[in-house]
Scaffold this motif. Structure first.
Motif, short mmCIF file in Angstrom:
data_model
loop_
_atom_site.label_atom_id
_atom_site.label_comp_id
_atom_site.label_asym_id
_atom_site.label_seq_id
_atom_site.Cartn_x
_atom_site.Cartn_y
_atom_site.Cartn_z
N ILE A 179 61.20 22.64 33.95
CA ILE A 179 62.63 22.85 33.70
C ILE A 179 63.00 24.32 33.91
CG2 ILE A 179 64.45 22.74 31.96
CD1 ILE A 179 62.90 20.38 30.72
N HIS A 180 62.11 25.22 33.47
CA HIS A 180 62.36 26.66 33.64
C HIS A 180 62.46 27.02 35.12
CE1 HIS A 180 61.15 31.04 32.47
NE2 HIS A 180 62.44 30.91 32.69
N GLU A 181 61.57 26.45 35.94
CA GLU A 181 61.61 26.74 37.38
C GLU A 181 62.91 26.25 38.00
OE1 GLU A 181 59.75 28.52 39.42
OE2 GLU A 181 58.65 29.15 37.62
N ARG A 182 63.37 25.09 37.55
CA ARG A 182 64.63 24.58 38.08
C ARG A 182 65.79 25.49 37.68
NH1 ARG A 182 68.04 19.05 36.79
NH2 ARG A 182 69.53 19.32 38.49
N PHE A 183 65.75 25.97 36.44
CA PHE A 183 66.78 26.89 35.95
C PHE A 183 66.78 28.16 36.80
CE2 PHE A 183 68.51 28.73 31.65
CZ PHE A 183 69.65 29.16 32.31
N LYS A 184 65.62 28.73 37.03
CA LYS A 184 65.53 29.95 37.83
C LYS A 184 66.01 29.72 39.26
CE LYS A 184 61.16 30.81 36.79
NZ LYS A 184 59.86 31.51 36.74
N SER A 185 65.66 28.56 39.82
CA SER A 185 66.10 28.25 41.19
C SER A 185 67.61 28.16 41.27
CB SER A 185 65.46 26.93 41.65
OG SER A 185 64.06 27.05 41.73
N GLU A 186 68.22 27.57 40.24
CA GLU A 186 69.67 27.46 40.21
C GLU A 186 70.33 28.83 40.14
OE1 GLU A 186 73.32 25.36 40.20
OE2 GLU A 186 71.27 24.72 40.65
N VAL A 187 69.80 29.70 39.30
CA VAL A 187 70.35 31.05 39.17
C VAL A 187 70.21 31.80 40.49
CG1 VAL A 187 70.10 33.28 38.01
CG2 VAL A 187 69.93 31.17 36.68
N ARG A 188 69.05 31.71 41.11
CA ARG A 188 68.84 32.40 42.40
C ARG A 188 69.78 31.86 43.47
NH1 ARG A 188 62.86 31.96 41.06
NH2 ARG A 188 62.21 34.10 40.57
N ALA A 189 69.96 30.54 43.51
CA ALA A 189 70.81 29.94 44.52
C ALA A 189 72.27 30.36 44.36
CB ALA A 189 70.69 28.42 44.47
N ARG A 190 72.75 30.43 43.13
CA ARG A 190 74.14 30.73 42.89
C ARG A 190 74.44 32.23 42.90
NH1 ARG A 190 77.66 28.25 44.38
NH2 ARG A 190 79.06 29.22 42.86
N ARG A 191 73.49 33.04 42.43
CA ARG A 191 73.73 34.48 42.33
C ARG A 191 73.31 35.23 43.58
NH1 ARG A 191 77.55 35.73 39.68
NH2 ARG A 191 76.78 37.86 39.52
N GLY A 192 72.46 34.60 44.41
CA GLY A 192 72.10 35.18 45.70
C GLY A 192 71.56 36.59 45.60
N GLY A 193 72.02 37.46 46.50
CA GLY A 193 71.54 38.83 46.55
C GLY A 193 72.11 39.73 45.47
N LEU A 195 71.46 39.47 42.28
CA LEU A 195 70.47 39.64 41.21
C LEU A 195 69.54 40.82 41.48
CD1 LEU A 195 69.07 36.09 40.36
CD2 LEU A 195 70.46 37.56 38.89
N GLN A 196 69.22 41.56 40.44
CA GLN A 196 68.23 42.62 40.53
C GLN A 196 66.85 42.00 40.25
OE1 GLN A 196 68.87 45.80 41.47
NE2 GLN A 196 70.97 45.11 41.80
N GLU A 197 66.32 41.28 41.23
CA GLU A 197 65.09 40.51 41.01
C GLU A 197 63.87 41.38 40.79
OE1 GLU A 197 63.96 36.97 41.55
OE2 GLU A 197 65.53 36.11 42.80
N SER A 198 63.99 42.66 41.06
CA SER A 198 62.87 43.55 40.77
C SER A 198 62.63 43.65 39.27
CB SER A 198 63.14 44.95 41.35
OG SER A 198 64.34 45.50 40.80
N ARG A 199 63.62 43.27 38.47
CA ARG A 199 63.50 43.27 37.02
C ARG A 199 62.98 41.90 36.59
NH1 ARG A 199 67.10 46.99 34.74
NH2 ARG A 199 66.25 46.35 32.71
N ALA A 200 61.69 41.77 36.44
CA ALA A 200 61.07 40.49 36.13
C ALA A 200 61.56 39.90 34.82
CB ALA A 200 59.55 40.64 36.10
N GLU A 201 62.01 40.76 33.90
CA GLU A 201 62.42 40.27 32.59
C GLU A 201 63.73 39.48 32.64
OE1 GLU A 201 63.74 44.68 32.69
OE2 GLU A 201 62.18 43.39 33.52
N ILE A 202 64.38 39.45 33.80
CA ILE A 202 65.59 38.66 33.92
C ILE A 202 65.33 37.21 33.52
CG2 ILE A 202 67.15 37.60 35.62
CD1 ILE A 202 67.31 40.21 37.04
N PHE A 203 64.15 36.72 33.87
CA PHE A 203 63.83 35.32 33.64
C PHE A 203 62.91 35.09 32.45
CE2 PHE A 203 64.55 35.41 38.37
CZ PHE A 203 65.78 34.74 38.33
N ASP A 204 62.77 36.06 31.56
CA ASP A 204 61.82 35.88 30.45
C ASP A 204 62.46 35.33 29.18
OD1 ASP A 204 63.14 37.98 29.23
OD2 ASP A 204 61.40 39.31 29.09
N GLY A 205 63.72 34.92 29.27
CA GLY A 205 64.37 34.27 28.13
C GLY A 205 65.20 35.18 27.25
#
Length: 282
Positions: A179-193, A195-205
């Protein structure tokens, strides 16, 4: 020939000149909680969603969001429905976060083309949580013997009346990870470029303030609904909420006997709902 009264026009003529932006209020825990009057589910919101996207001439639809999260399934269903209607009607969707858009609440926010927050809003919590209670020792002290008969070794995983098992926890961890992976995929798909994906803590809850969320690309700007709508569509533009909530007194005056019994049975659900809000100091 004209008179002094000729320049007076009915109020509705002035109203028609204004740009009307339909707004959908999304407040409460996500999931079916009809007795509380605040649960957000696709079944409860579908009519209001269709009404919001059916307003002729509207340049956009606004989401007025205030949710600590809840069901990932209902989050996905509501967000998908918003996107489908937006594409069909070719309408821009703007989300305005009030106190909190966390977990499934943030999932709903990502259905918008742009997300606006207050600097002190709480945003994020991109993770999955399962919570409950355990009562095995209480039963033993009371001298109560529980009898459960099942077919299938995993039919009673995480039974609150039995001690936790490592095999049960492994199954839960697998479900949560998916479920977490699906959540992250949705955020990436909608927020696109954005997101500051270099910040790993974005997805740590964890959750972020609105200002922090803006820096991380989780949202698009600081602003409130009425001011942003007027800046975008003119000072005469107005928000029209399509799903006004029922008041506390009205809900209870219209309650049947069966609903009253069910309300008593839902006391524990109400406590769990309160706990979700209290996680964010609300």
């Amino acid at each position: 020939m004209t008179t002094g009264h000729a320049s007076r026009r009915p109020a509705w003529m002035f109203w028609r000149r204004r740009t009307v932006v339909p707004a959908l209020r999304l407040t409460g825990v996500i999931g079916s909680m009809p007795l509380r009057g605040q649960g957000l589910s696709l079944a409860a919101l579908d009519n209001a969603l269709r009404a919001a996207f059916s307003v002729k001439g509207a340049p956009a639809v606004a989401l007025l969001l205030n949710s600590p999260g809840g069901s990932p399934v209902q989050s996905a269903l509501i967000a998908e429905r918003i996107r489908r209607l937006a594409d069909e009607r070719q309408r821009k969707v703007l989300c305005f976060v009030e106190d909190v858009a966390a977990s499934g609440g943030y999932w709903l926010a990502t259905a918008a083309d742009e997300i606006f927050v207050d600097a002190s809003s709480l945003v994020g919590s991109i993770g999955v949580v399962s919570a409950g209670f355990g009562f095995p020792e209480a039963l033993a002290r009371l001298g109560v013997e529980r009898r459960v008969h099942t077919t299938g070794e995993s039919k009673m995983i995480l039974d609150p009346f039995q001690p936790e098992k490592q095999s049960d926890l492994a199954i839960l961890a697998e479900l949560q990870a998916e479920i977490h992976e699906r959540f992250k995929s949705e955020v990436r798909a909608r927020r696109g470029g954005r997101l500051q994906e270099s910040r790993a803590e974005i997805f740590d809850g964890r959750v972020w303030t609105g200002r922090q969320a803006l820096e991380l690309g989780l949202v698009d700007g600081l602003g409130h609904a009425h001011s942003v709508i007027r800046e975008r569509y003119g000072k005469e533009a107005v928000l029209k909420v399509v799903n006004p909530g029922r008041g506390w007194l009205r809900r209870r005056l219209g309650m049947s006997g069966g609903e009253a019994v069910a309300m008593a049975q839902g006391a524990l659900a109400a406590v769990e709902e309160r706990a979700l809000w209290q996680r964010f100091g609300l």
